[in-house]
Design a protein around this motif. Structure first.
Motif, PDB file in Angstrom:
ATOM      1  N   LEU A   1       0.828  -1.201   0.000  1.00  0.00           N
ATOM      2  CA  LEU A   1       0.000   0.000   0.000  1.00  0.00           C
ATOM      3  C   LEU A   1       0.865   1.255   0.000  1.00  0.00           C
ATOM      4  N   LEU A   2       1.903   1.264   0.820  1.00  0.00           N
ATOM      5  CA  LEU A   2       2.787   2.422   0.892  1.00  0.00           C
ATOM      6  C   LEU A   2       3.436   2.700  -0.465  1.00  0.00           C
ATOM      7  N   GLN A   3       3.852   1.660  -1.156  1.00  0.00           N
ATOM      8  CA  GLN A   3       4.442   1.847  -2.485  1.00  0.00           C
ATOM      9  C   GLN A   3       3.424   2.397  -3.477  1.00  0.00           C
ATOM     10  N   GLU A   4       2.197   1.914  -3.404  1.00  0.00           N
ATOM     11  CA  GLU A   4       1.152   2.428  -4.296  1.00  0.00           C
ATOM     12  C   GLU A   4       0.940   3.920  -4.070  1.00  0.00           C
ATOM     13  N   LEU A   5       0.967   4.337  -2.823  1.00  0.00           N
ATOM     14  CA  LEU A   5       0.793   5.755  -2.521  1.00  0.00           C
ATOM     15  C   LEU A   5       1.957   6.580  -3.055  1.00  0.00           C
ATOM     16  N   LEU A   6       3.178   6.109  -2.845  1.00  0.00           N
ATOM     17  CA  LEU A   6       4.356   6.858  -3.301  1.00  0.00           C
ATOM     18  C   LEU A   6       4.385   6.968  -4.818  1.00  0.00           C
ATOM     19  N   ARG A   7       3.906   5.962  -5.506  1.00  0.00           N
ATOM     20  CA  ARG A   7       3.921   5.991  -6.971  1.00  0.00           C
ATOM     21  C   ARG A   7       2.973   7.049  -7.552  1.00  0.00           C
TER      22      ARG A   7
ATOM     23  N   ASP B   1       5.600   9.855  -7.992  1.00  0.00           N
ATOM     24  CA  ASP B   1       6.567   9.611  -9.063  1.00  0.00           C
ATOM     25  C   ASP B   1       6.727   8.101  -9.214  1.00  0.00           C
ATOM     26  N   PRO B   2       6.756   7.585 -10.453  1.00  0.00           N
ATOM     27  CA  PRO B   2       6.967   6.144 -10.660  1.00  0.00           C
ATOM     28  C   PRO B   2       8.294   5.655 -10.091  1.00  0.00           C
ATOM     29  N   ASP B   3       9.281   6.560 -10.043  1.00  0.00           N
ATOM     30  CA  ASP B   3      10.570   6.237  -9.437  1.00  0.00           C
ATOM     31  C   ASP B   3      10.424   6.370  -7.921  1.00  0.00           C
ATOM     32  N   LEU B   4      10.475   5.242  -7.197  1.00  0.00           N
ATOM     33  CA  LEU B   4      10.194   5.258  -5.766  1.00  0.00           C
ATOM     34  C   LEU B   4      11.201   6.085  -4.975  1.00  0.00           C
ATOM     35  N   ALA B   5      12.445   6.130  -5.427  1.00  0.00           N
ATOM     36  CA  ALA B   5      13.452   6.937  -4.727  1.00  0.00           C
ATOM     37  C   ALA B   5      13.110   8.425  -4.822  1.00  0.00           C
ATOM     38  N   LYS B   6      12.715   8.852  -6.013  1.00  0.00           N
ATOM     39  CA  LYS B   6      12.319  10.255  -6.193  1.00  0.00           C
ATOM     40  C   LYS B   6      11.029  10.552  -5.439  1.00  0.00           C
ATOM     41  N   ALA B   7      10.117   9.601  -5.476  1.00  0.00           N
ATOM     42  CA  ALA B   7       8.845   9.790  -4.780  1.00  0.00           C
ATOM     43  C   ALA B   7       9.067   9.941  -3.281  1.00  0.00           C
ATOM     44  N   GLN B   8       9.946   9.116  -2.716  1.00  0.00           N
ATOM     45  CA  GLN B   8      10.202   9.182  -1.284  1.00  0.00           C
ATOM     46  C   GLN B   8      10.862  10.503  -0.906  1.00  0.00           C
ATOM     47  N   ALA B   9      11.760  10.989  -1.754  1.00  0.00           N
ATOM     48  CA  ALA B   9      12.420  12.267  -1.483  1.00  0.00           C
ATOM     49  C   ALA B   9      11.405  13.407  -1.449  1.00  0.00           C
ATOM     50  N   THR B  10      10.468  13.399  -2.386  1.00  0.00           N
ATOM     51  CA  THR B  10       9.425  14.424  -2.402  1.00  0.00           C
ATOM     52  C   THR B  10       8.509  14.283  -1.192  1.00  0.00           C
ATOM     53  N   ALA B  11       8.126  13.040  -0.885  1.00  0.00           N
ATOM     54  CA  ALA B  11       7.260  12.796   0.268  1.00  0.00           C
ATOM     55  C   ALA B  11       7.935  13.228   1.562  1.00  0.00           C
ATOM     56  N   LYS B  12       9.242  12.998   1.670  1.00  0.00           N
ATOM     57  CA  LYS B  12       9.971  13.415   2.862  1.00  0.00           C
ATOM     58  C   LYS B  12       9.860  14.925   3.064  1.00  0.00           C
ATOM     59  N   HIS B  13      10.063  15.672   1.998  1.00  0.00           N
ATOM     60  CA  HIS B  13       9.967  17.136   2.078  1.00  0.00           C
ATOM     61  C   HIS B  13       8.560  17.567   2.489  1.00  0.00           C
ATOM     62  N   LEU B  14       7.554  17.008   1.846  1.00  0.00           N
ATOM     63  CA  LEU B  14       6.179  17.418   2.107  1.00  0.00           C
ATOM     64  C   LEU B  14       5.733  17.062   3.524  1.00  0.00           C
ATOM     65  N   ILE B  15       6.068  15.840   3.961  1.00  0.00           N
ATOM     66  CA  ILE B  15       5.652  15.391   5.285  1.00  0.00           C
ATOM     67  C   ILE B  15       6.369  16.172   6.379  1.00  0.00           C
ATOM     68  N   ALA B  16       7.682  16.381   6.219  1.00  0.00           N
ATOM     69  CA  ALA B  16       8.440  17.142   7.222  1.00  0.00           C
ATOM     70  C   ALA B  16       7.930  18.576   7.315  1.00  0.00           C
ATOM     71  N   THR B  17       7.648  19.191   6.184  1.00  0.00           N
ATOM     72  CA  THR B  17       7.109  20.553   6.180  1.00  0.00           C
ATOM     73  C   THR B  17       5.783  20.611   6.910  1.00  0.00           C
ATOM     74  N   SER B  18       4.941  19.611   6.687  1.00  0.00           N
ATOM     75  CA  SER B  18       3.637  19.542   7.342  1.00  0.00           C
ATOM     76  C   SER B  18       3.786  19.404   8.856  1.00  0.00           C
TER      77      SER B  18
END
Length: 285
Positions: free
Chosen positions: A161-167, A170-187
């Motif tokens: 489920l977590l991978q489906e959300l990250l995709r 971005d289809p690239d999970l590494a890039k998706a996680q980097a973006t998610a890290k920024h957004l979640i930390a900012t929140s």
């Protein structure tokens, strides 16, 4: 034949055993209670339960465990996490809204114990409002008042489920996680600035908060929602609006006893949690 005869008295004893301390609610009632829980858990009904502060679905001394997070004890804390966590939030989070419908696809019960596998439809506002089914496995025990006294919950295939959300980022999970890290930390840091003041303050500034969350701890794997990770603090961020004095510490550097690497895999597996009532059902011949 001799062995069979020698076991008959033991079998009779086991067969006639009935626990006097636990109610015998019956399968039909337990199934109705299972349905009632999910009826109340779906949005928007869960908003009403969360606002009640102390949901009467739970007993006063309820004990619960969710596999990838931590343990929750007491009616108030369980009302917050089981109902409040799944209500609408401005936070950027992997937690979704259980909007339904739901389907109980496996169920069994005995005495005051119910076990079920339930498929629930969720939407995830932080991830393009994607709609996905989530499979949840539950064990629950009830008292005579038909309140939940204990529960053990597993979100099956949460890693998938977590991978489906990250995709959805971005289809690239590494890039998706980097973006998610920024957004979640900012929140999280924004919520901290808004709600965690005075003795509840965990960081010197939003910059201090963001640096710690993005550089000094890991993002977290699917099973680390109770460890020293960004994902763990993201879960607890949602709780801050309910009781800042209790939950601000959970997003701080020390983790407030909820987000810390303070026990091992072996300790978690061998943990003895439940004391309210035996999980072993009574047997009647």
């Amino acid at each position: 034949m001799l062995l069979y005869k020698s076991l008959l008295p033991i079998a009779a004893l086991v067969g006639s055993f009935v626990s006097a301390s636990q109610p015998d609610l019956g399968t039909s009632v337990l199934y109705q209670l299972q349905q009632n829980f999910y009826d109340c858990w779906l949005y928007p009904n869960n908003v009403k339960e969360a606002q009640s502060i102390n949901s009467t679905i739970f007993s006063d001394n309820v004990q619960g465990r969710v596999s990838d997070t931590r343990n929750f004890e007491g009616r108030e804390l369980n009302t917050e996490y089981i109902f409040g966590l799944f209500t609408p939030s401005d936070s950027i989070t992997v937690i979704g809204l259980p909007v339904g419908p739901y389907e109980i696809i496996q169920f069994t019960a005995n005495q005051n114990i119910a076990s079920a596998t339930t498929r629930v439809n969720f939407i995830f506002p932080s991830f393009r409002n994607i709609s996905l089914p989530v499979t949840i496995e539950t064990w629950m025990t009830y008292n005579e008042a038909k309140e939940i006294t204990q529960y053990d919950v597993t979100f099956r295939w949460f890693a998938n489920l977590l991978q489906e959300l990250l995709r959805t980022i971005d289809p690239d999970l590494a890039k998706a996680q980097a973006t998610a890290k920024h957004l979640i930390a900012t929140s999280i840091c924004s919520t901290h600035t808004q709600h965690c003041n005075g003795t509840n303050e965990q960081y010197d500034s939003e910059q201090d908060c963001y640096k710690y969350l993005t550089e000094e701890i890991r993002f977290g794997q699917s099973f680390e929602l109770g460890m020293n990770t960004l994902l763990c603090r993201s879960v607890h961020e949602i709780m801050i609006k309910f009781r800042p004095d209790v939950h601000c510490s959970h997003i701080g550097k020390a983790g407030g006893g909820q987000c810390a690497d303070d026990y091992s895999y072996t300790q978690k597996v061998n943990e003895a949690l439940y004391t309210n009532a035996p999980w072993i059902p009574a047997f009647t011949s």
